[in-house]
Design an enzyme around this catalytic site. Structure first.
Site, PDB file in Angstrom:
ATOM      1  N   ASP A  37      62.300  61.141  25.519  1.00 54.28           N
ATOM      2  CA  ASP A  37      61.712  60.127  25.129  1.00 54.28           C
ATOM      3  C   ASP A  37      62.067  59.261  23.952  1.00 54.28           C
ATOM      4  OD1 ASP A  37      59.357  57.901  26.784  1.00 54.28           O
ATOM      5  OD2 ASP A  37      59.668  57.543  24.482  1.00 54.28           O
ATOM      6  N   LYS A  38      62.168  58.856  24.062  1.00 52.20           N
ATOM      7  CA  LYS A  38      62.472  57.727  22.875  1.00 52.20           C
ATOM      8  C   LYS A  38      62.163  57.522  21.443  1.00 52.20           C
ATOM      9  CE  LYS A  38      65.453  54.226  20.772  1.00 52.20           C
ATOM     10  NZ  LYS A  38      66.026  52.316  20.875  1.00 52.20           N
ATOM     11  N   LEU A  85      62.303  57.504  34.223  1.00 54.70           N
ATOM     12  CA  LEU A  85      61.666  56.636  33.993  1.00 54.70           C
ATOM     13  C   LEU A  85      62.178  56.059  32.944  1.00 54.70           C
ATOM     14  CD1 LEU A  85      58.864  59.351  34.690  1.00 54.70           C
ATOM     15  CD2 LEU A  85      58.420  56.791  35.930  1.00 54.70           C
ATOM     16  N   THR A 137      62.277  49.357  40.315  1.00 61.87           N
ATOM     17  CA  THR A 137      60.167  48.488  40.620  1.00 61.87           C
ATOM     18  C   THR A 137      60.345  47.394  41.895  1.00 61.87           C
ATOM     19  OG1 THR A 137      59.174  46.463  39.740  1.00 61.87           O
ATOM     20  CG2 THR A 137      61.180  47.244  38.754  1.00 61.87           C
ATOM     21  N   ASP A 138      60.145  47.295  42.485  1.00 61.64           N
ATOM     22  CA  ASP A 138      59.855  45.600  43.591  1.00 61.64           C
ATOM     23  C   ASP A 138      60.809  44.231  42.876  1.00 61.64           C
ATOM     24  OD1 ASP A 138      57.641  45.438  42.531  1.00 61.64           O
ATOM     25  OD2 ASP A 138      56.174  44.913  44.037  1.00 61.64           O
ATOM     26  N   GLU A 139      60.437  44.347  41.395  1.00 61.71           N
ATOM     27  CA  GLU A 139      61.047  43.061  41.115  1.00 61.71           C
ATOM     28  C   GLU A 139      61.833  42.444  41.393  1.00 61.71           C
ATOM     29  OE1 GLU A 139      58.813  41.994  37.016  1.00 61.71           O
ATOM     30  OE2 GLU A 139      57.204  42.682  37.369  1.00 61.71           O
ATOM     31  N   TYR A 176      64.205  40.938  32.779  1.00 66.55           N
ATOM     32  CA  TYR A 176      63.842  42.407  33.014  1.00 66.55           C
ATOM     33  C   TYR A 176      63.854  43.114  34.635  1.00 66.55           C
ATOM     34  CZ  TYR A 176      60.334  46.325  34.949  1.00 66.55           C
ATOM     35  OH  TYR A 176      59.978  47.361  35.384  1.00 66.55           O
ATOM     36  N   LYS A 180      66.820  45.857  36.178  1.00 67.17           N
ATOM     37  CA  LYS A 180      66.619  46.672  36.549  1.00 67.17           C
ATOM     38  C   LYS A 180      67.560  46.797  37.641  1.00 67.17           C
ATOM     39  CE  LYS A 180      63.491  49.864  35.725  1.00 67.17           C
ATOM     40  NZ  LYS A 180      63.643  50.795  36.119  1.00 67.17           N
ATOM     41  N   ASN A 206      51.424  49.163  39.288  1.00 65.82           N
ATOM     42  CA  ASN A 206      50.736  50.374  38.717  1.00 65.82           C
ATOM     43  C   ASN A 206      49.865  49.736  37.949  1.00 65.82           C
ATOM     44  OD1 ASN A 206      52.225  53.147  39.261  1.00 65.82           O
ATOM     45  ND2 ASN A 206      53.118  51.898  39.521  1.00 65.82           N
ATOM     46  N   ASN A 275      46.189  36.998  41.144  1.00 66.90           N
ATOM     47  CA  ASN A 275      45.652  37.625  39.281  1.00 66.90           C
ATOM     48  C   ASN A 275      43.888  37.639  38.893  1.00 66.90           C
ATOM     49  OD1 ASN A 275      48.663  38.641  39.290  1.00 66.90           O
ATOM     50  ND2 ASN A 275      48.809  37.185  37.954  1.00 66.90           N
TER      51      ASN A 275
HETATM   52  P1  NAD Z   1      56.765  51.631  29.757  1.00 67.71           P
HETATM   53  O1  NAD Z   1      57.061  50.934  29.198  1.00 67.71           O
HETATM   54  O2  NAD Z   1      54.565  52.229  29.408  1.00 67.71           O
HETATM   55  O3  NAD Z   1      57.312  53.337  29.433  1.00 67.71           O
HETATM   56  C1  NAD Z   1      58.668  53.771  28.678  1.00 67.71           C
HETATM   57  C2  NAD Z   1      59.111  55.024  27.723  1.00 67.71           C
HETATM   58  O4  NAD Z   1      60.427  54.838  27.836  1.00 67.71           O
HETATM   59  C3  NAD Z   1      58.443  54.483  26.607  1.00 67.71           C
HETATM   60  O5  NAD Z   1      57.614  56.401  26.409  1.00 67.71           O
HETATM   61  C4  NAD Z   1      59.287  54.624  26.119  1.00 67.71           C
HETATM   62  O6  NAD Z   1      58.963  54.750  24.398  1.00 67.71           O
HETATM   63  C5  NAD Z   1      60.767  54.617  26.632  1.00 67.71           C
HETATM   64  N1  NAD Z   1      61.985  54.904  26.598  1.00 67.71           N
HETATM   65  C6  NAD Z   1      62.104  53.247  25.926  1.00 67.71           C
HETATM   66  N2  NAD Z   1      63.661  53.119  25.886  1.00 67.71           N
HETATM   67  C7  NAD Z   1      63.666  54.469  25.387  1.00 67.71           C
HETATM   68  C8  NAD Z   1      65.500  54.780  25.305  1.00 67.71           C
HETATM   69  N3  NAD Z   1      66.414  54.168  24.977  1.00 67.71           N
HETATM   70  N4  NAD Z   1      66.101  55.773  25.525  1.00 67.71           N
HETATM   71  C9  NAD Z   1      64.085  57.286  25.801  1.00 67.71           C
HETATM   72  N5  NAD Z   1      63.244  56.492  26.194  1.00 67.71           N
HETATM   73  C10 NAD Z   1      63.186  55.439  25.846  1.00 67.71           C
HETATM   74  O7  NAD Z   1      56.847  52.268  31.307  1.00 67.71           O
HETATM   75  P2  NAD Z   1      56.156  52.108  32.292  1.00 67.71           P
HETATM   76  O8  NAD Z   1      55.004  51.273  32.945  1.00 67.71           O
HETATM   77  O9  NAD Z   1      55.458  53.889  32.502  1.00 67.71           O
HETATM   78  O10 NAD Z   1      57.566  51.996  33.915  1.00 67.71           O
HETATM   79  C11 NAD Z   1      58.461  53.750  33.730  1.00 67.71           C
HETATM   80  C12 NAD Z   1      59.623  53.055  34.396  1.00 67.71           C
HETATM   81  O11 NAD Z   1      58.529  52.715  36.154  1.00 67.71           O
HETATM   82  C13 NAD Z   1      60.276  51.816  34.069  1.00 67.71           C
HETATM   83  O12 NAD Z   1      61.639  52.375  34.447  1.00 67.71           O
HETATM   84  C14 NAD Z   1      59.478  50.635  35.045  1.00 67.71           C
HETATM   85  O13 NAD Z   1      61.082  50.224  35.024  1.00 67.71           O
HETATM   86  C15 NAD Z   1      59.177  51.526  36.433  1.00 67.71           C
HETATM   87  N6  NAD Z   1      58.337  50.783  36.668  1.00 67.71           N
HETATM   88  C16 NAD Z   1      56.885  50.406  36.225  1.00 67.71           C
HETATM   89  C17 NAD Z   1      56.105  49.900  37.365  1.00 67.71           C
HETATM   90  C18 NAD Z   1      54.474  49.643  36.113  1.00 67.71           C
HETATM   91  O14 NAD Z   1      53.458  49.257  37.338  1.00 67.71           O
HETATM   92  N7  NAD Z   1      54.538  49.839  34.937  1.00 67.71           N
HETATM   93  C19 NAD Z   1      56.407  49.878  38.309  1.00 67.71           C
HETATM   94  C20 NAD Z   1      56.945  50.178  39.002  1.00 67.71           C
HETATM   95  C21 NAD Z   1      58.383  50.875  38.263  1.00 67.71           C
HETATM   96  O1  DAU Z   2      55.783  45.358  40.306  1.00 66.74           O
HETATM   97  C1  DAU Z   2      56.294  46.090  39.621  1.00 66.74           C
HETATM   98  C2  DAU Z   2      56.380  45.630  37.811  1.00 66.74           C
HETATM   99  O2  DAU Z   2      54.527  45.740  37.504  1.00 66.74           O
HETATM  100  C3  DAU Z   2      56.819  46.502  37.312  1.00 66.74           C
HETATM  101  O3  DAU Z   2      58.131  46.420  37.430  1.00 66.74           O
HETATM  102  C4  DAU Z   2      56.595  46.334  35.163  1.00 66.74           C
HETATM  103  O4  DAU Z   2      57.367  46.988  34.659  1.00 66.74           O
HETATM  104  C5  DAU Z   2      55.284  45.649  35.359  1.00 66.74           C
HETATM  105  O5  DAU Z   2      54.744  45.286  33.424  1.00 66.74           O
HETATM  106  C6  DAU Z   2      54.564  45.086  35.868  1.00 66.74           C
HETATM  107  O6  DAU Z   2      55.244  43.493  35.775  1.00 66.74           O
HETATM  108  P1  DAU Z   2      54.392  42.222  35.670  1.00 66.74           P
HETATM  109  O7  DAU Z   2      54.488  41.145  35.255  1.00 66.74           O
HETATM  110  O8  DAU Z   2      53.772  41.531  37.604  1.00 66.74           O
HETATM  111  O9  DAU Z   2      52.523  42.585  35.391  1.00 66.74           O
HETATM  112  P2  DAU Z   2      51.445  42.201  34.496  1.00 66.74           P
HETATM  113  O10 DAU Z   2      50.569  42.920  33.987  1.00 66.74           O
HETATM  114  O11 DAU Z   2      52.937  41.937  33.212  1.00 66.74           O
HETATM  115  O12 DAU Z   2      51.493  41.215  34.610  1.00 66.74           O
HETATM  116  C7  DAU Z   2      50.928  41.129  36.475  1.00 66.74           C
HETATM  117  C8  DAU Z   2      50.676  39.728  36.407  1.00 66.74           C
HETATM  118  O13 DAU Z   2      49.428  38.994  35.879  1.00 66.74           O
HETATM  119  C9  DAU Z   2      51.192  38.567  36.703  1.00 66.74           C
HETATM  120  O14 DAU Z   2      51.642  37.747  37.257  1.00 66.74           O
HETATM  121  C10 DAU Z   2      50.938  37.713  35.694  1.00 66.74           C
HETATM  122  C11 DAU Z   2      49.765  37.760  34.397  1.00 66.74           C
HETATM  123  N1  DAU Z   2      49.961  38.366  33.624  1.00 66.74           N
HETATM  124  C12 DAU Z   2      50.008  39.192  33.068  1.00 66.74           C
HETATM  125  C13 DAU Z   2      49.245  39.047  31.415  1.00 66.74           C
HETATM  126  C14 DAU Z   2      50.184  40.566  30.621  1.00 66.74           C
HETATM  127  C15 DAU Z   2      48.320  36.530  33.656  1.00 66.74           C
HETATM  128  O15 DAU Z   2      47.990  36.257  33.750  1.00 66.74           O
HETATM  129  N2  DAU Z   2      47.642  37.248  31.515  1.00 66.74           N
HETATM  130  C16 DAU Z   2      48.372  37.814  30.753  1.00 66.74           C
HETATM  131  O16 DAU Z   2      48.254  37.705  29.895  1.00 66.74           O
END
Ligand code: NAD
Ligand code: DAU
Length: 370
Positions: A37-38, A85, A137-139, A176, A180, A206, A275
């Site tokens: 991890d960076k 990841l 991601t599903d996005e 984003y 992806k 998640n 939401n």
């Molecule tokens: P996060 O932002 O919490 O963590 C990302 C991690 O990657 C951090 O620890 C960061 O330091 C590291 N990183 C970033 N750039 C880097 C680099 N250049 N080299 C090495 N490490 C680096 O992300 P998350 O929410 O845990 O998501 C993890 C993965 O899952 C991502 O690929 C995201 O697209 C995918 N994903 C996330 C969700 C979600 O709901 N959070 C859902 C579906 C898929």
């Molecule tokens: O679907 C998977 C994705 O879910 C992952 O790939 C992304 O990494 C992860 O960040 C997440 O994306 P979202 O954009 O759906 O998550 P976020 O928590 O940013 O926002 C969830 C919803 O809430 C979205 O419809 C935007 C809304 N929102 C978000 C924030 C931060 C608000 O209304 N107010 C806010 O302040």
């Protein structure tokens, strides 16, 4: 007896990555887990305090875009599995700074793929016993129609009949999701061109412990705790499909070990929430746990300008994963969200450490001279 393996998990200091690292370190003492991890703003090694001294765990601070370093690490640790990841993950940040997302998510993934290709192809057994597993991601599939805004339709989808399946067309809308999507295409291209044993999974939103408080759920719980405004984008009508993070980590475990090479698996909870409804659950749960009267924090809801290009609805069909590999979410949403709100309220020190920026000193104090 399970075979010894050397597995790099990238992004292991982030939200989902830390749960995946913990699960692998705990469940597979015979594996060597290398967390690469960076430590960007989203990486927090305090997420892994409970396992950081385990003999089968190593942390390496490195950038996935640094080809020479990655190539050296693969060889040094005899890596036979990569669970990828690491990414820039926040949609709002991608709207302000798309270059960083293209750099990390596309070029970083390509760098890892090329380094793994060169290393694995240098070995006598080449790709045998190897695996490159990319977490997406599903996005990437874009947005679904919200045909039933009331959300009261019975059946699989309360808000509409459409679901994202593994056959859904890629149609990303945000920088984003575009980045992806680009990374997913490179992973599949490395299978199709060089025969690299790859797998891609696309997961829904998640939630759970250790999520950076820029994302909806931890941000809002923390704001309720401090009686600060809750910024709802637009009318709060967007729908997301929520999955408990440990269920995602369980799915990654199953797919890494038993998923078919070159396949895509969608991961989701059949758990759609508007939401505004999820925000009401957060307010109700947090107010109860904080000892406030019901409705105490409702006036914190503040409607703000909508996110640009805000996708209306996501909903994942994870039937393939259930039928092929028997995975299903283990936790009901009501239980998971109660646990999550409780976790953030009980771990105020973790939250304060993140919001103050102190967490960024953890590496210097604990790891630098190891
Ligand atoms: P996060 O932002 O919490 O963590 C990302 C991690 O990657 C951090 O620890 C960061 O330091 C590291 N990183 C970033 N750039 C880097 C680099 N250049 N080299 C090495 N490490 C680096 O992300 P998350 O929410 O845990 O998501 C993890 C993965 O899952 C991502 O690929 C995201 O697209 C995918 N994903 C996330 C969700 C979600 O709901 N959070 C859902 C579906 C898929
Ligand atoms: O679907 C998977 C994705 O879910 C992952 O790939 C992304 O990494 C992860 O960040 C997440 O994306 P979202 O954009 O759906 O998550 P976020 O928590 O940013 O926002 C969830 C919803 O809430 C979205 O419809 C935007 C809304 N929102 C978000 C924030 C931060 C608000 O209304 N107010 C806010 O302040």
């Amino acid at each position: 007896m399970t075979l010894k393996r050397n597995i790099i998990i990238t992004g292991g200091a982030g939200f989902i990555g830390s749960h995946v690292v913990r699960l692998f370190v705990n469940n597979y003492p015979e594996y060597h887990i290398i967390n690469l991890d960076k430590l960007t703003y989203a990486g927090n090694l305090a997420n892994l305090q409970d396992i950081e001294n385990r003999p089968n765990y190593t942390f390496v601070k490195a950038d996935i875009c640094d080809y020479d370093k990655i190539r050296e690490l693969l060889q040094h640790y005899h890596v036979d599995g990569i669970i990828h990841l690491a990414a820039e993950s926040h949609v709002d940040r991608s709207i302000k700074d798309p270059f960083t997302f293209a750099h990390t998510n596309v070029m970083g993934t390509l760098t890892l793929l090329q380094a793994a290709k060169v290393y694995w192809e240098s070995l006598p057994e080449r790709y045998e016993g190897k695996r490159f597993y990319h977490i997406s991601t599903d996005e990437v599939y874009g947005a679904l129609q919200l045909t039933n805004p009331a959300g009261d339709k019975t059946g699989r989808g309360p808000y509409g009949d459409q679901f994202f399946t593994e056959e859904s067309k890629y149609n990303p809308h945000s920088p984003y999701s575009a980045s992806k999507a680009g990374s997913d295409h490179f992973v599949r291209a490395f299978h199709d061109t060089y025969g690299m044993p790859t797998i891609v999974t696309n997961c829904s939103n998640n939630y759970g412990p250790y999520q950076f408080p820029e994302k909806l759920i931890p941000l809002f719980i923390n704001n309720i705790r401090h009686h600060k405004p809750l910024p709802v984008y637009g009318k709060g009508e967007n729908v997301r499909d929520w999955l408990y993070v440990i269920d995602h980590a369980r799915a990654i475990d199953v797919i890494f070990h038993r998923g078919r090479i070159a396949e895509t698996y969608n991961i989701g909870g059949f758990n759609e929430w508007k939401n505004l409804d999820i925000i009401k659950v957060l307010i109700k749960t947090a107010d109860r746990l904080l000892g406030h009267p019901e409705g105490y924090s409702s006036d914190l809801i503040t409607y703000v300008t909508d996110r640009k290009g805000h996708d209306l609805r996501y909903a994942i069909d994870s039937t393939k994963l259930k039928n092929e590999l028997g995975w299903e979410p283990s936790l009901q949403f009501e239980e998971g969200i109660e646990e999550t709100v409780r976790w953030y309220l009980n771990n105020q020190a973790w939250m304060d450490n993140v919001t103050s920026g102190d967490y960024q000193n953890y590496y210097e104090s604990m790891y630098k001279n190891r």
